[in-house]
Design a protein around this motif. Structure first.
Motif, short mmCIF file in Angstrom:
data_model
loop_
_atom_site.label_atom_id
_atom_site.label_comp_id
_atom_site.label_asym_id
_atom_site.label_seq_id
_atom_site.Cartn_x
_atom_site.Cartn_y
_atom_site.Cartn_z
N ALA A 1 10.43 5.68 5.95
CA ALA A 1 10.58 4.52 6.82
C ALA A 1 9.23 3.84 7.03
CB ALA A 1 11.19 4.92 8.16
N ALA A 2 8.18 4.64 7.20
CA ALA A 2 6.85 4.06 7.39
C ALA A 2 6.39 3.36 6.11
CB ALA A 2 5.87 5.16 7.80
N ALA A 3 6.60 4.01 4.97
CA ALA A 3 6.12 3.45 3.70
C ALA A 3 6.86 2.17 3.32
CB ALA A 3 6.28 4.50 2.59
N LEU A 4 8.14 2.10 3.66
CA LEU A 4 8.97 0.96 3.23
C LEU A 4 8.71 -0.33 4.02
CD1 LEU A 4 12.35 2.84 2.67
CD2 LEU A 4 11.10 1.56 0.91
N ARG A 5 8.01 -0.20 5.15
CA ARG A 5 7.72 -1.37 5.98
C ARG A 5 8.99 -2.14 6.32
NH1 ARG A 5 2.28 -3.18 4.44
NH2 ARG A 5 2.71 -5.01 5.72
N LEU A 6 9.93 -1.43 6.95
CA LEU A 6 11.26 -2.00 7.16
C LEU A 6 11.47 -2.62 8.53
CD1 LEU A 6 11.99 0.53 8.91
CD2 LEU A 6 13.16 1.43 6.92
N GLU B 1 16.27 7.62 4.00
CA GLU B 1 16.62 8.97 3.52
C GLU B 1 16.84 8.97 2.00
OE1 GLU B 1 18.08 7.29 5.93
OE2 GLU B 1 18.54 8.54 7.67
N GLY B 2 17.46 7.88 1.51
CA GLY B 2 17.69 7.76 0.07
C GLY B 2 16.38 7.63 -0.68
N CYS B 3 15.47 6.87 -0.12
CA CYS B 3 14.15 6.68 -0.72
C CYS B 3 13.43 8.02 -0.81
CB CYS B 3 13.35 5.69 0.12
SG CYS B 3 11.67 5.42 -0.45
N ALA B 4 13.48 8.80 0.30
CA ALA B 4 12.82 10.11 0.32
C ALA B 4 13.47 11.06 -0.69
CB ALA B 4 12.87 10.69 1.72
N ALA B 5 14.81 10.94 -0.83
CA ALA B 5 15.52 11.81 -1.78
C ALA B 5 15.09 11.49 -3.21
CB ALA B 5 17.03 11.61 -1.63
N ILE B 6 14.92 10.21 -3.52
CA ILE B 6 14.57 9.83 -4.88
C ILE B 6 13.09 10.10 -5.18
CG2 ILE B 6 14.33 7.87 -6.46
CD1 ILE B 6 16.89 6.72 -5.17
N LEU B 7 12.23 9.71 -4.24
CA LEU B 7 10.79 9.83 -4.51
C LEU B 7 10.28 11.25 -4.40
CD1 LEU B 7 8.94 6.85 -2.84
CD2 LEU B 7 9.42 7.23 -5.26
N TRP B 8 10.74 11.95 -3.37
CA TRP B 8 10.17 13.28 -3.10
C TRP B 8 11.21 14.38 -3.18
CZ3 TRP B 8 8.87 9.91 1.52
CH2 TRP B 8 7.79 9.07 1.23
N GLY C 1 16.75 0.67 -13.36
CA GLY C 1 17.40 1.49 -12.34
C GLY C 1 17.69 0.70 -11.08
N GLY C 2 17.11 -0.51 -10.96
CA GLY C 2 17.36 -1.33 -9.78
C GLY C 2 16.08 -1.89 -9.20
N ALA C 3 16.12 -2.21 -7.91
CA ALA C 3 14.94 -2.76 -7.24
C ALA C 3 13.86 -1.70 -7.13
CB ALA C 3 15.33 -3.27 -5.85
N ARG C 4 12.60 -2.13 -7.14
CA ARG C 4 11.49 -1.18 -7.08
C ARG C 4 11.20 -0.82 -5.62
NH1 ARG C 4 6.44 -2.63 -10.60
NH2 ARG C 4 7.95 -2.11 -12.22
N MET C 5 11.47 0.44 -5.28
CA MET C 5 11.31 0.88 -3.89
C MET C 5 9.90 0.66 -3.37
SD MET C 5 13.35 4.48 -3.73
CE MET C 5 12.49 5.15 -5.14
N GLN C 6 8.92 0.80 -4.25
CA GLN C 6 7.53 0.76 -3.80
C GLN C 6 7.08 -0.62 -3.32
OE1 GLN C 6 8.66 2.23 -6.54
NE2 GLN C 6 7.83 4.30 -6.71
N GLU C 7 7.91 -1.64 -3.53
CA GLU C 7 7.57 -2.95 -2.97
C GLU C 7 8.55 -3.32 -1.85
OE1 GLU C 7 6.58 -6.08 -5.74
OE2 GLU C 7 5.64 -4.64 -7.09
N GLY C 8 9.32 -2.33 -1.40
CA GLY C 8 10.17 -2.50 -0.23
C GLY C 8 11.01 -3.77 -0.26
N MET C 9 11.00 -4.47 0.87
CA MET C 9 11.82 -5.67 1.02
C MET C 9 11.44 -6.78 0.05
SD MET C 9 14.27 -5.62 2.95
CE MET C 9 14.50 -7.37 3.22
N LEU C 10 10.18 -6.78 -0.40
CA LEU C 10 9.79 -7.80 -1.38
C LEU C 10 10.64 -7.65 -2.63
CD1 LEU C 10 5.96 -7.50 -0.86
CD2 LEU C 10 7.27 -9.60 -0.49
N GLY D 1 0.84 -1.20 0.00
CA GLY D 1 0.00 0.00 0.00
C GLY D 1 0.87 1.25 0.00
N PHE D 2 1.92 1.23 -0.82
CA PHE D 2 2.92 2.30 -0.83
C PHE D 2 2.33 3.57 -1.47
CE2 PHE D 2 6.74 4.59 -1.81
CZ PHE D 2 7.70 4.13 -0.92
N PRO D 3 2.59 4.74 -0.86
CA PRO D 3 2.01 5.98 -1.38
C PRO D 3 2.23 6.16 -2.89
CG PRO D 3 3.24 6.41 0.65
CD PRO D 3 3.44 4.97 0.32
#
Lengths: 261, 326
Positions: B251-256, B234-241, A140-149, A64-66
């Motif tokens: 951190a919340a969105a990535l479910r880490l 931080e890298g994720c936030a830099a790339i996405l936003w 570009g690499g792994a898809r951030m929106q699916e996180g660890m998956l 459910g990634f933004p």
């Protein structure tokens, strides 16, 4: 597609008609513009031989990634694809192969669960049906929106490479612009033979990530296919016009045992 | 605005601790026994409050707080844990190709009476150590050393335990030139192919490819407050936003968190940390992890070499979520 584009290599205006004949290689400076998965398939495999498989695979936005659902819908609309990899079977120089082709236009070719699944199925299919596997990388690499998956697609796809090795079927990867990060650090780098298109971007950490990590001045050819080739991580840089012949010869010779010499 | 470091976030705890220390000094100097016992009662009261506060704080850690805690400098690192759970450990160095990478360490050890190989990322605590360990960011020779040690374990028929704690693999020019991506991929391939039991544990920061390069065990454990992420928030936030300061949102969105990783089926087990986090009682944290490793190895013991490989294949082959249908 627009009727013309500005060459990323030399800045000249190139017309669609002239680019079509050269599979989007600039006639002036030799710059290899990106191909869509469909164009790549047409440029590479025997005419009309490609049969797509696993076309119905789709991401479910598992975290459910933004904004992910919207980005997926927009990418589908833009490319006509359901994810960043098109996979199936094809003929190359008259020999059957299993193939997967990335499309950078679909969310930067990023690898989530679907792309990883299509890659591993392609490799498993090659091992089971005893055919060579050919994978064109553009990601570009792994898809951030699916996180660890997405990160877990690294071992998943590498497991497929393991299958090919055990079965003794050759697996050839072609690095096209760009082949980066999670894709480079998984199935791409452990292929039996690695080819690359000239000046394709090839590297581990993207510019924004390395900048944050404080990486300073870099050589001019840094993260180019030529840099990786010079350091021994790519077998050959092959211009697009020669790619199909080189691939066909490799499949014929490496696969002699599979295809009955 | 979210705290940026563990120290900043735990500041109220430090302030309470300082207050208690001052009161204790006063009490020690106090000659009047009535006044002294009143001070001592106060100290006891504050200590109770502090313990409650720490409990509450650590029982409700959000994803970003977990990031801060997972990166906390006093957290037990790989060598601390090896020293705590192994009676012997002989570090072996070098990749036999280029050099020795101090950011990944490993060797044969005796764990609770059992010979094993144990390896992991190693971070440093002070400036010199951090530089020497390259902040726990391994270079190609680190992964190539890991391959060498894991394959040696395989030839000796000894189980392999890997401890994951790295922000990321080294992104520098030299690592690129020596093939960091190939080294990681090759290490994953080598680990998947081992014929001995393998257990991996995320003890702090599970940073992307750098972590999973030595993380594909038959069993994967994760400390309660550790994180495992495809990219630093931080890298994720830099790339996405284009806003690296929004690490907390990413951190919340990535479910880490370990809890999310378990829900998503990416790890087998969460290892509880002592109250207030592993850094408050490193010995206890290591003991709990040791118990989980011992139990995991016992579960894997009945499997034959072929079954261990098949188990690993099936485990990682099944990772991912997608739909398939018209």
């Amino acid at each position: 597609m627009a009727e013309f584009l500005k060459c990323s290599g030399c800045g000249r205006v190139l017309f669609h008609t002239e680019l079509q004949q050269s599979w989007k290689v600039c006639g002036h400076c030799g710059w290899h513009h990106r191909l869509s998965a469909r164009e790549r398939i047409e440029a590479t495999f025997d005419p009309g031989s490609f049969e797509e498989l696993d076309a119905e695979l789709r991401s479910t936005d598992p975290l459910g990634f933004p904004e992910y659902a919207d980005k997926l819908a927009a990418a589908e609309q833009k490319t006509g694809l359901r994810d960043a990899v098109v996979s199936g079977t094809a003929m190359l120089g008259g020999l059957p192969v299993c193939a997967a082709v990335s499309d950078f236009a679909f969310m930067g070719g990023s690898m989530g669960s679907v792309a990883g699944e299509k890659i591993v199925r392609t490799l498993e299919r090659a091992a089971e049906t005893r055919r060579a596997a050919i994978v064109f990388c553009a990601s570009g690499g792994a898809r951030m929106q699916e996180g660890m998956l997405s990160l877990m697609q690294l071992p998943k796809t590498i497991a497929g490479v393991q299958r090919c090795r055990e079965a003794g079927v050759p697996y050839i990867a072609v690095f096209t612009d760009p082949t980066m990060a999670g894709v480079l650090a998984s199935y791409a780098s452990v292929a039996d033979v690695i080819l690359a298109e000239p000046r394709a971007m090839v590297g581990f950490a993207g510019a924004r990530v390395s900048k944050q990590a404080g990486v300073g001045k870099v050589p001019d050819d840094f993260q180019m296919a030529e840099f990786a080739h010079k350091h021994g991580f790519i077998d050959r840089i092959v211009p697009r016009a020669e790619m199909r012949d080189v691939l066909a010869a490799l499949v014929r010779i490496l696969g002699a045992r599979l295809y009955g010499g | 605005m979210a705290a940026k470091t563990w120290k900043e976030w735990e500041k109220p705890v430090l302030e309470l601790q300082e207050g208690i220390a001052k009161l204790s000094q006063l009490a020690a100097k106090e000659a009047d026994s009535v006044r002294r016992s009143a001070l001592e009662a106060k100290i006891a009261e504050y200590e109770r409050r502090l313990a409650n506060y720490i409990d509450t704080l650590y029982s409700r850690l959000g994803p970003w707080e977990k990031v801060l805690v997972a990166r906390a400098e006093p957290r037990p690192y790989t060598l601390d844990i090896i020293q705590a759970i192994c009676s012997e450990f002989i570090e072996l160095e070098g990749d036999r190709r280029f050099g020795n990478d101090p950011a990944i360490i490993g060797g044969p050890a005796v764990f609770r009476g059992r010979p094993i190989f144990i390896l992991g990322h190693q971070k440093g605590r002070n400036i010199q150590e951090r530089q020497y360990r390259n902040f726990g960011m391994a270079k190609p020779e680190g992964y190539r050393k890991a391959i060498r040690l894991m394959q040696l374990a395989d030839r000796c028929g000894l189980p392999v335990v890997t401890l994951l704690d790295t922000p990321a693999a080294d992104p520098g020019v030299e690592s690129e030139a020596r093939g960091i991506s190939e080294a990681i991929a090759d290490s994953i391939l080598a680990m998947l192919g081992l014929r001995v039991p393998t257990v991996s544990a995320v003890i702090g920061e599970g940073g992307s490819g750098g972590a999973i390069g030595i993380g594909v065990g038959n069993r994967v454990l994760m400390l309660e407050h550790a994180i495992y992420s495809v990219i630093p928030p931080e890298g994720c936030a830099a790339i996405l936003w284009r806003q690296p300061e929004r690490g907390d949102d990413a951190a919340a969105a990535l479910r880490l968190t370990a809890q999310s990783a378990l829900e998503l089926g990416l790890i087998d087990r969460i290892v509880p940390e002592p109250k207030g986090g592993a850094h408050r009682s490193p010995a206890e944290a290591a003991r709990l992890l040791g118990d989980a490793i011992e139990e995991s190895l016992a579960e894997l013991d009945p499997l034959s070499p072929d079954e261990l490989r098949a188990h690993r294949y099936a485990k990682y082959r099944a990772m991912g979520r997608f739909s398939e249908g018209v």
